[in-house]
Design a protein around this motif. Structure first.
Motif, PDB file in Angstrom:
ATOM      1  N   LEU A  66      88.032 -25.820 -20.830  1.00 44.51           N
ATOM      2  CA  LEU A  66      86.711 -25.299 -21.264  1.00 44.51           C
ATOM      3  C   LEU A  66      85.629 -25.959 -20.748  1.00 44.51           C
ATOM      4  O   LEU A  66      84.339 -25.625 -21.015  1.00 44.51           O
ATOM      5  CB  LEU A  66      86.568 -25.529 -22.867  1.00 44.51           C
ATOM      6  CG  LEU A  66      87.540 -24.580 -23.946  1.00 44.51           C
ATOM      7  CD1 LEU A  66      87.226 -25.005 -25.361  1.00 44.51           C
ATOM      8  CD2 LEU A  66      86.811 -23.191 -23.645  1.00 44.51           C
ATOM      9  N   TRP A  83      81.176 -14.210 -21.118  1.00 48.18           N
ATOM     10  CA  TRP A  83      81.431 -15.300 -21.415  1.00 48.18           C
ATOM     11  C   TRP A  83      82.499 -15.714 -22.665  1.00 48.18           C
ATOM     12  O   TRP A  83      83.386 -16.588 -22.343  1.00 48.18           O
ATOM     13  CB  TRP A  83      80.010 -15.962 -21.654  1.00 48.18           C
ATOM     14  CG  TRP A  83      80.394 -17.645 -21.904  1.00 48.18           C
ATOM     15  CD1 TRP A  83      80.410 -18.539 -20.747  1.00 48.18           C
ATOM     16  CD2 TRP A  83      80.880 -18.320 -23.040  1.00 48.18           C
ATOM     17  NE1 TRP A  83      80.737 -19.704 -21.340  1.00 48.18           N
ATOM     18  CE2 TRP A  83      80.937 -19.988 -22.648  1.00 48.18           C
ATOM     19  CE3 TRP A  83      80.842 -18.127 -24.498  1.00 48.18           C
ATOM     20  CZ2 TRP A  83      81.288 -20.877 -23.711  1.00 48.18           C
ATOM     21  CZ3 TRP A  83      81.324 -19.025 -25.257  1.00 48.18           C
ATOM     22  CH2 TRP A  83      81.591 -20.335 -24.986  1.00 48.18           C
ATOM     23  N   THR A  84      82.343 -14.829 -23.665  1.00 51.35           N
ATOM     24  CA  THR A  84      83.067 -14.920 -24.796  1.00 51.35           C
ATOM     25  C   THR A  84      84.554 -14.703 -24.459  1.00 51.35           C
ATOM     26  O   THR A  84      85.556 -15.272 -24.906  1.00 51.35           O
ATOM     27  CB  THR A  84      82.762 -14.000 -25.989  1.00 51.35           C
ATOM     28  OG1 THR A  84      81.351 -14.336 -26.268  1.00 51.35           O
ATOM     29  CG2 THR A  84      83.606 -14.266 -27.053  1.00 51.35           C
ATOM     30  N   VAL A  85      84.877 -13.630 -23.685  1.00 47.90           N
ATOM     31  CA  VAL A  85      86.004 -13.306 -23.152  1.00 47.90           C
ATOM     32  C   VAL A  85      86.778 -14.596 -22.279  1.00 47.90           C
ATOM     33  O   VAL A  85      88.009 -14.975 -22.590  1.00 47.90           O
ATOM     34  CB  VAL A  85      86.143 -11.964 -22.453  1.00 47.90           C
ATOM     35  CG1 VAL A  85      87.485 -11.741 -21.585  1.00 47.90           C
ATOM     36  CG2 VAL A  85      85.800 -10.786 -23.226  1.00 47.90           C
ATOM     37  N   TRP A  86      85.910 -14.966 -21.451  1.00 48.38           N
ATOM     38  CA  TRP A  86      86.224 -16.201 -20.593  1.00 48.38           C
ATOM     39  C   TRP A  86      86.584 -17.268 -21.386  1.00 48.38           C
ATOM     40  O   TRP A  86      87.659 -17.809 -21.142  1.00 48.38           O
ATOM     41  CB  TRP A  86      85.260 -16.503 -19.612  1.00 48.38           C
ATOM     42  CG  TRP A  86      85.016 -17.468 -18.671  1.00 48.38           C
ATOM     43  CD1 TRP A  86      86.290 -18.035 -18.174  1.00 48.38           C
ATOM     44  CD2 TRP A  86      84.132 -18.119 -18.131  1.00 48.38           C
ATOM     45  NE1 TRP A  86      86.292 -19.081 -17.435  1.00 48.38           N
ATOM     46  CE2 TRP A  86      84.911 -19.209 -17.255  1.00 48.38           C
ATOM     47  CE3 TRP A  86      82.982 -18.077 -17.996  1.00 48.38           C
ATOM     48  CZ2 TRP A  86      84.110 -20.080 -16.285  1.00 48.38           C
ATOM     49  CZ3 TRP A  86      82.107 -19.089 -17.209  1.00 48.38           C
ATOM     50  CH2 TRP A  86      82.690 -19.957 -16.512  1.00 48.38           C
ATOM     51  N   ALA A  87      86.036 -17.538 -22.343  1.00 50.44           N
ATOM     52  CA  ALA A  87      86.051 -19.041 -23.258  1.00 50.44           C
ATOM     53  C   ALA A  87      87.473 -18.684 -23.996  1.00 50.44           C
ATOM     54  O   ALA A  87      88.234 -19.545 -24.060  1.00 50.44           O
ATOM     55  CB  ALA A  87      85.088 -19.192 -24.104  1.00 50.44           C
ATOM     56  N   ALA A  88      87.624 -17.555 -24.677  1.00 49.92           N
ATOM     57  CA  ALA A  88      88.807 -17.371 -25.445  1.00 49.92           C
ATOM     58  C   ALA A  88      90.016 -17.247 -24.652  1.00 49.92           C
ATOM     59  O   ALA A  88      90.930 -17.805 -25.071  1.00 49.92           O
ATOM     60  CB  ALA A  88      88.712 -15.694 -26.102  1.00 49.92           C
ATOM     61  N   ARG A  89      90.027 -16.808 -23.167  1.00 40.60           N
ATOM     62  CA  ARG A  89      91.211 -16.708 -22.477  1.00 40.60           C
ATOM     63  C   ARG A  89      91.372 -18.310 -22.011  1.00 40.60           C
ATOM     64  O   ARG A  89      92.518 -18.580 -21.687  1.00 40.60           O
ATOM     65  CB  ARG A  89      91.071 -16.030 -21.162  1.00 40.60           C
ATOM     66  CG  ARG A  89      91.015 -14.496 -21.531  1.00 40.60           C
ATOM     67  CD  ARG A  89      91.060 -13.437 -20.432  1.00 40.60           C
ATOM     68  NE  ARG A  89      92.014 -13.572 -19.772  1.00 40.60           N
ATOM     69  CZ  ARG A  89      93.197 -12.851 -19.786  1.00 40.60           C
ATOM     70  NH1 ARG A  89      93.310 -12.155 -20.911  1.00 40.60           N
ATOM     71  NH2 ARG A  89      94.207 -12.889 -19.020  1.00 40.60           N
ATOM     72  N   VAL A 128      90.802 -21.081 -23.739  1.00 38.64           N
ATOM     73  CA  VAL A 128      91.390 -21.641 -25.128  1.00 38.64           C
ATOM     74  C   VAL A 128      93.005 -21.419 -25.209  1.00 38.64           C
ATOM     75  O   VAL A 128      93.798 -22.114 -25.184  1.00 38.64           O
ATOM     76  CB  VAL A 128      90.672 -21.126 -26.233  1.00 38.64           C
ATOM     77  CG1 VAL A 128      91.708 -21.545 -27.611  1.00 38.64           C
ATOM     78  CG2 VAL A 128      89.248 -21.899 -26.311  1.00 38.64           C
ATOM     79  N   ARG A 129      93.348 -19.938 -24.696  1.00 39.06           N
ATOM     80  CA  ARG A 129      94.696 -19.704 -24.726  1.00 39.06           C
ATOM     81  C   ARG A 129      95.357 -20.152 -23.474  1.00 39.06           C
ATOM     82  O   ARG A 129      96.556 -19.992 -23.313  1.00 39.06           O
ATOM     83  CB  ARG A 129      94.910 -18.257 -24.781  1.00 39.06           C
ATOM     84  CG  ARG A 129      94.441 -17.792 -26.281  1.00 39.06           C
ATOM     85  CD  ARG A 129      94.573 -16.268 -26.163  1.00 39.06           C
ATOM     86  NE  ARG A 129      94.285 -15.746 -27.532  1.00 39.06           N
ATOM     87  CZ  ARG A 129      93.121 -14.869 -27.563  1.00 39.06           C
ATOM     88  NH1 ARG A 129      92.477 -14.287 -26.461  1.00 39.06           N
ATOM     89  NH2 ARG A 129      92.374 -14.531 -28.642  1.00 39.06           N
ATOM     90  N   ARG A 134      94.917 -18.751 -20.548  1.00 37.77           N
ATOM     91  CA  ARG A 134      95.175 -17.670 -19.497  1.00 37.77           C
ATOM     92  C   ARG A 134      94.040 -17.785 -18.557  1.00 37.77           C
ATOM     93  O   ARG A 134      93.004 -18.008 -19.008  1.00 37.77           O
ATOM     94  CB  ARG A 134      95.170 -16.604 -20.471  1.00 37.77           C
ATOM     95  CG  ARG A 134      96.203 -16.523 -21.498  1.00 37.77           C
ATOM     96  CD  ARG A 134      96.198 -15.268 -22.307  1.00 37.77           C
ATOM     97  NE  ARG A 134      97.082 -14.419 -21.750  1.00 37.77           N
ATOM     98  CZ  ARG A 134      96.981 -13.047 -22.238  1.00 37.77           C
ATOM     99  NH1 ARG A 134      96.403 -12.644 -23.051  1.00 37.77           N
ATOM    100  NH2 ARG A 134      97.836 -12.241 -21.728  1.00 37.77           N
TER     101      ARG A 134
END
Length: 148
Positions: free
Chosen positions: A23, A102-108, A110-111, A113
């Motif tokens: 992150l 940015w939200t998609v980037w951060a969520a990926r 975290v996982r 990916r």
């Protein structure tokens, strides 16, 4: 020393980065964007002398797609979304697109990916055409509501 392996290094794969490590870059980008918006929210672009004038506007009197972007960001920060749209509708669309990406980037992240954003030619040409049409339309005399 025949038969003795002098190389004692491990061939194991390196450990994956921690959540904090994954992150770090998205958080840094968000911090930079929030800092820029905080500055523009504090230093009013409607007051002369704080920011330079758009060179295209100064030389030709025409509004570029970015003209009014700082005023739009200032209004957006202060919650005046109609003024933000009036000052630069393309800018507001870009703020919202940034939030989604940015939200998609951060969520990926975290996982664990990877993020792959592949901008193919057709969407890029479409975006360019939309910005060109926006620029032409906002400079027409009877579309004053798009002038910053």
């Amino acid at each position: 020393m025949r038969g003795v392996n002098a190389d004692t290094s491990s061939t194991a794969a390196p450990a994956p980065p921690s959540l904090r490590g994954r992150l770090a870059v998205p958080a840094g980008v968000l911090a930079a964007v929030v800092g820029a918006f905080a500055y523009v929210g504090t230093v009013d672009p409607n007051q002369p002398g704080h920011y330079p004038v758009c060179p295209l506007y100064r030389l030709t009197g025409l509004y570029c797609p970015g003209c009014g972007g700082l005023r739009s960001a200032h209004a957006f920060v202060h919650g005046d979304f109609l003024a933000a749209l009036r000052d630069n509708a393309a800018g507001v669309a870009a703020y919202l697109a940034f939030a989604v990406v940015w939200t998609v980037w951060a969520a990926r992240a975290v996982r664990g990916r990877p993020v792959r954003i592949e901008l193919r030619p057709v969407p890029m040409w479409t975006l360019g055409a939309v910005l060109l049409v926006f620029t032409v339309v906002r400079n027409l005399p009877f579309v004053g509501w798009l002038h910053p």
